[in-house]
Motif scaffolding. Structure first.
Motif, PDB file in Angstrom:
ATOM      1  N   THR A   1       0.812  -1.212   0.000  1.00  0.00           N
ATOM      2  CA  THR A   1       0.000   0.000   0.000  1.00  0.00           C
ATOM      3  C   THR A   1       0.849   1.267   0.000  1.00  0.00           C
ATOM      4  N   SER A   2       2.111   1.147   0.364  1.00  0.00           N
ATOM      5  CA  SER A   2       3.016   2.287   0.359  1.00  0.00           C
ATOM      6  C   SER A   2       4.450   1.772   0.333  1.00  0.00           C
ATOM      7  N   ILE A   3       5.387   2.670   0.038  1.00  0.00           N
ATOM      8  CA  ILE A   3       6.793   2.275   0.049  1.00  0.00           C
ATOM      9  C   ILE A   3       7.218   1.922   1.466  1.00  0.00           C
ATOM     10  N   ASN A   4       6.778   2.703   2.455  1.00  0.00           N
ATOM     11  CA  ASN A   4       7.124   2.383   3.834  1.00  0.00           C
ATOM     12  C   ASN A   4       6.571   1.025   4.261  1.00  0.00           C
ATOM     13  N   ALA A   5       5.397   0.671   3.785  1.00  0.00           N
ATOM     14  CA  ALA A   5       4.848  -0.654   4.097  1.00  0.00           C
ATOM     15  C   ALA A   5       5.702  -1.751   3.475  1.00  0.00           C
ATOM     16  N   ALA A   6       6.190  -1.504   2.262  1.00  0.00           N
ATOM     17  CA  ALA A   6       7.074  -2.472   1.614  1.00  0.00           C
ATOM     18  C   ALA A   6       8.385  -2.613   2.377  1.00  0.00           C
ATOM     19  N   ILE A   7       8.906  -1.495   2.885  1.00  0.00           N
ATOM     20  CA  ILE A   7      10.134  -1.546   3.684  1.00  0.00           C
ATOM     21  C   ILE A   7       9.899  -2.341   4.965  1.00  0.00           C
ATOM     22  N   ASP A   8       8.766  -2.115   5.611  1.00  0.00           N
ATOM     23  CA  ASP A   8       8.440  -2.856   6.831  1.00  0.00           C
ATOM     24  C   ASP A   8       8.407  -4.367   6.583  1.00  0.00           C
ATOM     25  N   ALA A   9       7.959  -4.753   5.386  1.00  0.00           N
ATOM     26  CA  ALA A   9       7.833  -6.176   5.066  1.00  0.00           C
ATOM     27  C   ALA A   9       9.119  -6.785   4.528  1.00  0.00           C
ATOM     28  N   ALA A  10      10.103  -5.958   4.225  1.00  0.00           N
ATOM     29  CA  ALA A  10      11.323  -6.429   3.563  1.00  0.00           C
ATOM     30  C   ALA A  10      12.342  -6.943   4.571  1.00  0.00           C
ATOM     31  N   SER A  11      13.227  -7.804   4.067  1.00  0.00           N
ATOM     32  CA  SER A  11      14.361  -8.307   4.834  1.00  0.00           C
ATOM     33  C   SER A  11      15.652  -7.880   4.142  1.00  0.00           C
ATOM     34  N   ASP A  12      16.764  -7.946   4.857  1.00  0.00           N
ATOM     35  CA  ASP A  12      18.056  -7.603   4.263  1.00  0.00           C
ATOM     36  C   ASP A  12      18.275  -8.378   2.972  1.00  0.00           C
ATOM     37  N   GLY A  13      18.728  -7.662   1.942  1.00  0.00           N
ATOM     38  CA  GLY A  13      18.979  -8.279   0.654  1.00  0.00           C
ATOM     39  C   GLY A  13      17.826  -8.158  -0.321  1.00  0.00           C
ATOM     40  N   ASP A  14      16.657  -7.758   0.158  1.00  0.00           N
ATOM     41  CA  ASP A  14      15.501  -7.634  -0.725  1.00  0.00           C
ATOM     42  C   ASP A  14      15.606  -6.396  -1.609  1.00  0.00           C
ATOM     43  N   VAL A  15      14.906  -6.445  -2.744  1.00  0.00           N
ATOM     44  CA  VAL A  15      14.797  -5.320  -3.667  1.00  0.00           C
ATOM     45  C   VAL A  15      13.341  -4.890  -3.739  1.00  0.00           C
ATOM     46  N   ILE A  16      13.088  -3.623  -3.512  1.00  0.00           N
ATOM     47  CA  ILE A  16      11.746  -3.056  -3.691  1.00  0.00           C
ATOM     48  C   ILE A  16      11.730  -2.369  -5.048  1.00  0.00           C
ATOM     49  N   GLN A  17      10.987  -2.951  -5.988  1.00  0.00           N
ATOM     50  CA  GLN A  17      10.957  -2.448  -7.366  1.00  0.00           C
ATOM     51  C   GLN A  17       9.818  -1.453  -7.538  1.00  0.00           C
ATOM     52  N   LEU A  18      10.164  -0.248  -7.964  1.00  0.00           N
ATOM     53  CA  LEU A  18       9.170   0.782  -8.218  1.00  0.00           C
ATOM     54  C   LEU A  18       8.858   0.863  -9.704  1.00  0.00           C
ATOM     55  N   SER A  19       7.726   1.474 -10.014  1.00  0.00           N
ATOM     56  CA  SER A  19       7.296   1.651 -11.400  1.00  0.00           C
ATOM     57  C   SER A  19       7.642   3.049 -11.892  1.00  0.00           C
ATOM     58  N   ALA A  20       7.350   3.305 -13.150  1.00  0.00           N
ATOM     59  CA  ALA A  20       7.546   4.631 -13.734  1.00  0.00           C
ATOM     60  C   ALA A  20       6.317   5.481 -13.426  1.00  0.00           C
ATOM     61  N   GLU A  21       6.233   5.934 -12.181  1.00  0.00           N
ATOM     62  CA  GLU A  21       5.086   6.738 -11.773  1.00  0.00           C
ATOM     63  C   GLU A  21       5.514   7.682 -10.653  1.00  0.00           C
ATOM     64  N   ILE A  22       4.580   8.522 -10.198  1.00  0.00           N
ATOM     65  CA  ILE A  22       4.830   9.459  -9.123  1.00  0.00           C
ATOM     66  C   ILE A  22       4.306   8.879  -7.820  1.00  0.00           C
ATOM     67  N   ILE A  36      18.581  -2.977   2.085  1.00  0.00           N
ATOM     68  CA  ILE A  36      17.680  -3.265   0.980  1.00  0.00           C
ATOM     69  C   ILE A  36      17.963  -2.287  -0.158  1.00  0.00           C
ATOM     70  N   THR A  37      17.403  -2.578  -1.331  1.00  0.00           N
ATOM     71  CA  THR A  37      17.548  -1.706  -2.491  1.00  0.00           C
ATOM     72  C   THR A  37      16.199  -1.122  -2.860  1.00  0.00           C
ATOM     73  N   LEU A  38      16.131   0.199  -2.947  1.00  0.00           N
ATOM     74  CA  LEU A  38      14.950   0.882  -3.463  1.00  0.00           C
ATOM     75  C   LEU A  38      15.261   1.233  -4.911  1.00  0.00           C
ATOM     76  N   LEU A  39      14.661   0.480  -5.832  1.00  0.00           N
ATOM     77  CA  LEU A  39      15.065   0.498  -7.240  1.00  0.00           C
ATOM     78  C   LEU A  39      13.971   1.074  -8.131  1.00  0.00           C
ATOM     79  N   GLY A  40      14.298   2.152  -8.824  1.00  0.00           N
ATOM     80  CA  GLY A  40      13.394   2.716  -9.803  1.00  0.00           C
ATOM     81  C   GLY A  40      13.686   2.187 -11.184  1.00  0.00           C
ATOM     82  N   VAL A  41      12.907   2.650 -12.147  1.00  0.00           N
ATOM     83  CA  VAL A  41      13.120   2.297 -13.546  1.00  0.00           C
ATOM     84  C   VAL A  41      13.611   3.529 -14.294  1.00  0.00           C
TER      85      VAL A  41
END
Length: 318
Positions: A1-22, A36-41
């Protein structure tokens, strides 16, 4: 539901993939100490297309919990952030990695785009554009070590350090470009004071301006947070200073003040072209001063293989 929620669910080594959006999160995004990696396109040509927007109401990114080099931010636009320290991103006691990130239109008291306190981040291929602050329009740094490679500073504004302001610690710049940044007093492109180490290699300073000192670069002595008097020993190699302007030291201003030493031991193979000072030092301005004992600090600039052409100063030292 949000980037912070994704971070809360992530573990070391995970990649959070973002889309081409705002992404307008409505709050600061905090990596919470995770590796973790916060990765854009990217668009064609490698331009970041994942946008993190602070909407002018809050900071955008934060690293507060001893993040290291394995906390990675890549292919992101960080824009419209507003906060006291680091409108775009605030880093304290951490050393994350930033790759191909663009900081634009962020506002802060210290570090419009990025604020680093006792941290040692590494930045590669990052851009700072249109950011504003009192100190360090693009980047503000105090303590630790800051390393930037192939970074670009454009149209940032501050009273001291239009593009970048560093007030203690170490700074290493390689293949970086500063263009059209402005400062109200010191260092249109770059301002340094009381730092332990300064190394610039293959950097370009062009069309930057300061109302007072150092259109391209201003290097000042001063005391660090411990109250000691560090000897500032900058090393500049193969750097270009062109069409910068200031009252004194349009290209570079070097000053040994009452609170510390500023000394250049190696300014090699640098080029100064078309810089203009309204008072002294079109290419370079060097000012000595006295320490607490009223003696004159040692100020020994050494220039090797440098070229000066078409610089001007109204009062002297064109």
């Amino acid at each position: 539901t949000s980037i912070n929620a994704a971070i809360d669910a992530a573990s070391d080594g995970d990649v959070i993939q973002l889309s081409a959006e705002i992404y307008s999160e409505g709050e600061v995004i905090d990596t919470d100490g995770k590796a973790i990696t916060l990765l854009g396109v990217t668009e064609s040509g490698g331009i970041p297309a994942s946008i993190l927007d602070g909407s002018g109401t809050h900071g955008v990114l934060r690293c507060y919990t001893r993040e290291g080099v394995d906390t990675i931010f890549k292919n992101l636009v960080i824009r419209n952030g507003f906060w006291i320290d680091g409108g775009g991103m605030e880093i304290q006691g951490s050393s994350p990695t930033l790759d191909n990130c663009k900081f634009m239109n962020n506002t802060s008291l210290n570090g419009g785009g990025l604020n680093c306190i006792y941290s040692s981040p590494t930045l590669t291929g990052c851009t700072f554009e249109g950011n504003q602050a009192t100190d360090g329009g693009g980047v503000y740094h105090r303590g630790g070590s800051l390393t930037l490679t192939e970074c670009f500073f454009f149209e940032n504004e501050a009273v001291m350090g239009g593009g970048l302001g560093i007030f203690s610690g170490d700074l290493t710049l390689t293949d970086c470009t500063f263009s059209q940044n402005t400062a109200g007093i010191f260092g249109g492109g770059l301002f340094t004071q009381a730092i332990d180490g300064l190394a610039l290699t293959d950097c370009i300073f062009t069309n930057n301006s300061a109302s007072g000192y150092g259109g391209g670069v201003s290097i000042l002595g001063g005391s660090d947070d411990s109250g000691s008097l560090p000897e500032v020993i900058p090393t500049l190699n193969d750097c270009t200073f062109s069409y910068n302007s200031a009252e004194n030291g349009a290209g570079i201003h070097i000053e040994s003040s009452s609170s510390g030493y500023a000394r250049i031991t190696n300014l090699a193979d640098c080029t100064f072209t078309g810089n203009s000072a309204s008072a002294y030092g079109g290419g370079v301005s060097v000012i000595g001063g006295s320490d607490d004992s009223d003696s004159l600090p040692e100020l020994i600039p050494t220039l090797n293989g440098c070229t000066f052409s078409d610089n001007s100063a109204e009062n002297g030292g064109g």
